[in-house]
Scaffold this active site. Sequence first.
Site, short mmCIF file in Angstrom:
data_model
loop_
_atom_site.label_atom_id
_atom_site.label_comp_id
_atom_site.label_asym_id
_atom_site.label_seq_id
_atom_site.Cartn_x
_atom_site.Cartn_y
_atom_site.Cartn_z
CG HIS A 89 -1.58 1.31 1.50
ND1 HIS A 89 -2.55 1.84 0.68
CD2 HIS A 89 -1.38 2.23 2.48
CE1 HIS A 89 -2.93 3.02 1.17
NE2 HIS A 89 -2.22 3.28 2.26
CG ASP A 118 5.55 18.72 -26.34
OD1 ASP A 118 5.86 18.18 -25.26
OD2 ASP A 118 4.77 18.20 -27.16
CD1 TRP A 154 6.18 3.41 4.17
CD2 TRP A 154 7.37 4.26 2.49
NE1 TRP A 154 6.55 4.69 4.50
CE2 TRP A 154 7.27 5.24 3.48
CE3 TRP A 154 8.07 4.57 1.30
CZ2 TRP A 154 7.85 6.50 3.36
CZ3 TRP A 154 8.64 5.83 1.19
CH2 TRP A 154 8.52 6.78 2.21
CB SER A 181 10.38 6.75 -14.63
OG SER A 181 9.26 7.58 -14.73
CB SER A 182 11.42 10.08 -10.59
OG SER A 182 10.22 9.55 -10.17
CG HIS A 265 12.04 14.92 5.74
ND1 HIS A 265 11.05 14.49 6.57
CD2 HIS A 265 11.79 16.22 5.50
CE1 HIS A 265 10.24 15.48 6.84
NE2 HIS A 265 10.67 16.56 6.21
CD GLU A 267 9.30 10.46 -2.58
OE1 GLU A 267 10.25 10.82 -3.30
OE2 GLU A 267 8.21 10.08 -3.03
CE1 TYR A 269 8.21 19.74 3.92
CE2 TYR A 269 9.99 18.19 4.29
CZ TYR A 269 9.04 19.05 4.79
OH TYR A 269 8.90 19.21 6.13
CB SER A 280 -0.23 28.98 -5.17
OG SER A 280 0.33 28.59 -3.95
CG HIS A 314 12.16 14.57 11.60
ND1 HIS A 314 12.06 15.79 10.98
CD2 HIS A 314 11.48 13.72 10.81
CE1 HIS A 314 11.36 15.66 9.87
NE2 HIS A 314 11.00 14.42 9.76
CG HIS A 315 11.65 10.32 9.22
ND1 HIS A 315 10.32 10.20 8.90
CD2 HIS A 315 12.09 11.41 8.56
CE1 HIS A 315 9.98 11.19 8.08
NE2 HIS A 315 11.04 11.94 7.86
CB THR A 340 4.88 24.98 6.52
OG1 THR A 340 6.10 24.30 6.27
CG2 THR A 340 3.74 24.19 5.93
CE LYS A 343 5.13 27.18 -0.17
NZ LYS A 343 4.52 27.82 -1.32
NE ARG A 462 3.86 3.11 10.57
CZ ARG A 462 4.70 3.75 9.77
NH1 ARG A 462 5.71 4.44 10.28
NH2 ARG A 462 4.54 3.75 8.47
#
Lengths: 559, 389
Positions: A89, A118, A154, A181-182, A265, A267, A269, A280, A314-315, A340, A343, A462
Amino acid sequence: MSAVIGHDGHGHAPGHDDHHDHDHHGAPRGWRRWVYATNHKDIGTMYLLFSFTMFMVGGVLALGIRAELFQPGLQFVNPNFFNQLTTMHGLIMVFGAIMPAFVGFANWMIPLQIGAPDMAFARMNNLSFWLLIPAAIMIVGSFFMPGGAPAAGWTLYAPLTLQMGPSMDAGIFALHILGASSIMGSINIIVTVLNMRAPGMTLMKMPLFSWTWLITAYLLIAVMPVLAGAITMTLTDRHFGTSFFNPAGGGDPVMYQHIFWFFGHPEVYIMILPAFGIISAIIPAFARKRLFGYTSMVYATASIAILSFVVWAHHMFTTGMPVTGQLFFMYATMLIAVPTGVKVFNWIATMWRGSMTFETPMLWAVGFIFVFTMGGFTGLILAMAPIDIQVQDTYYVVAHFHYVLVAGSLFAMFGGVYYWGPKWTGVMYNETRGKIHFWASLIFFNITFFPMHFLGLAGMPRRYADYPMQFTDFNMIASVGAFGFGLSQVYFFFFVVLPMMRGKGETAPQQPWEGAEGLEWEIPSPAPFHTFEIPPKLNSTGTKILGYGLPAQDAPAAA
Amino acid sequence: MMTIRSLGRASSRLALALGTALAFPVWAVGDLAGGPKVNQYDLHPPATAIAADVQWLHNFMLVVCLVIFFAVFGVMFYSIVKHRKSKGAKAANFHESTTVEIAWTVIPFIIVILMALPATRVVVAMKDTSAADLTVKATGYQWKWGYDYLNGEGAGIGFLSTIDPTQREASDAGKPTGDDYLFRVDNPLVVPVNRKIRIITTANDVIHAWGVPSLGVKQDALPGFVRDAWFKAEREGDFYGQCFELCGKEHAYMPIHVKVLSQQAYSAWVDERQKEMAAKADDPNKVWELAGLQARGETVYVANCQVCHQASGKGGSGIKALDASPIVLDADKLKQINVLLNGAANGAMPAWKQLSDTEIAAVVTFTKNHWSNATGQVVQPTEIAAARK
């Protein structure tokens, strides 16, 4: 009619062929149009459809999780398969749904927003889409390999990954391909934005969606190779006798976490910055007022991106860091609240004393601000190392990241679909159905994830297939909400997406939103197959087309 | 957020009504002291100073966040109500103000610093594991905890702590019962009250995490590395935690039970435990008879193997059967011994080298002579010692 599959593949909108007369290479018909696609709009459409498919696959896995957790005790799956469900998932939603969906938005909108004909590298664009297909087949197919799909979470923490069956290798290869690809997609976006803007479209006039994607693309190029490195080391540990992460050979499992989160991390963002861009665009359009603090929005985005590189540990507060390490990562993380917050304040200031209407895109945008900010608050609470240690690996964390990823990224994308969908398909969505989709999603989302805060504070870990019975009621509520949320998305597909794709509904005008500004609203709906083949001449704010480079043309009908 | 909470409550009633309507079993469960309460929605009542600090920090953050939440969204919803086109609102023209931008950058920055100050104090306190009265090593195994008392009163005591097999079976059967469901272990960690206990964590196979919410402690247990954490329980009682880091299929089934006793009761426990250990110590050179070894092997099997291989020895859902297994029946005893010592199937069968020679010999002998297996083979502890080399 480029997003409409089937009839009228050629796609020249009537009345807009003035400068297309020389064009003898319209869209190829049939399968060639899609397999050989080099048109940014077609590729964008394919990206969006692909990611929606993966969203549905990942959603079914999530419902498997919630069905099992509806009651304590094991009812439907065994613990091993449960771990496969949570792992897949996560992987499918992150790498198969959210990331490609944003690339789809980028493909469609960046050239239209900056006045480019293009994407810069049309064939590479084709390759970066089609690489997704083998990766998706490999990752979904891993369920059918001996031993089942990867079940290490994951995050793929070593050394648990070293115990996995052959599907782990399939997963690693799939991630490599998705990463390639990314990276190609990012290079394409960066080159397009930096080199192909219409004359007069300076960087600081560029719509924020293009800005946020420019920054995101740099993040992707910086961190996808880091992920590739981490999983390659896992691969060689598994098969070639290395011991990067295997403690039995002198390796360090915590090093894996450092490398993974150095990717992981930024990622997160990567998955939220383009969403900020979409919001926006929507808020000013429906407030009929210019975006407040455009410049500070750009700087805030850049600050968030830079800070995202110095907060990864922090993870990992419970891995046991020195005091100084914990304090550094705690302070740095809390600092992210500042840009943040800027924003959110800017969006609210944009709404302030505007002249607002609440069509579906605006509902999603307001819903985004409201619910995403709750995820921001729990993020701030989690940034405090002592609290984080108490709720690390509990449902509090699960609640937090679903508030920022579902209510953040996903809600923003839904807003984007309703906002730009008329431009893509030439058809207006049905407003009532859009509102049903929004309210059902918002309510069921909160029913699903809000109780998870309670579960986490009460200490429910979890990734548990079974749980102490004291947690039953909140789990039941969450499961009921999850099925409601899933059904809302099925409704969205059959009652909103499908009718639009089949061209059923009111014809969309060139400018369906009274207050929207930008080049995408200066071309007809649906967007013609080719746009801006001749660079447009822009007004001073870069939001209107005064004419094209060639013989003077009537200014498009003012909205 | 209040509206959502009440929505949650409404939907809870809906879910319950739905549950009754569809005739789901109604779970009879009460609060577990030292563990979760029924529908608990906050942190556990703290039993240590650190847990109390964490709770204070959390409440403090919650209040600050709620104040900001209501202030910010008060403005937003006011605007949503008032500045509508349908109410004739005309859009203003402002879109920039350096003063305002600086203000709402600097003010949150100051708020963040004010939040960080109390948190810093707690971080420093949490990390101070010096001057402990008792040091216990907690080792994570797939899937149980091992405790070794290293320093302080009771040094030398060591045992494994495994989930009650009846609870594991109840989980598989989908019929959970009891307030301590998934928390009951055979041997809880026993510590004295009001003493600083240092927990050293490590692991045997993959990463686990040792955490007990009421005690405000959580620390990853890393294979090949040691880390530490500490707690000082301020009241006697039972406190419960679980493994917090995904460690494979039985992740949900390796609970932690900490029994905090008075100093006298703790000393008595240490005494009793030490006598028991002396009596139980196996002579590794003893030559066993089949019957005695088989009986010993059955207890080892129930404690360690039955979770996966089942009482019937038939395994199932990917787990190999032992009953009529060619490896178990093989005349070459080393084949089965090596599987136990080194694991097999990529770790699906973990290595059991942490068991003693006598225990491994006993359980091998048991499986070779139970169910339909009747090899008559006896494996002596000395053979295990030889195979380890």
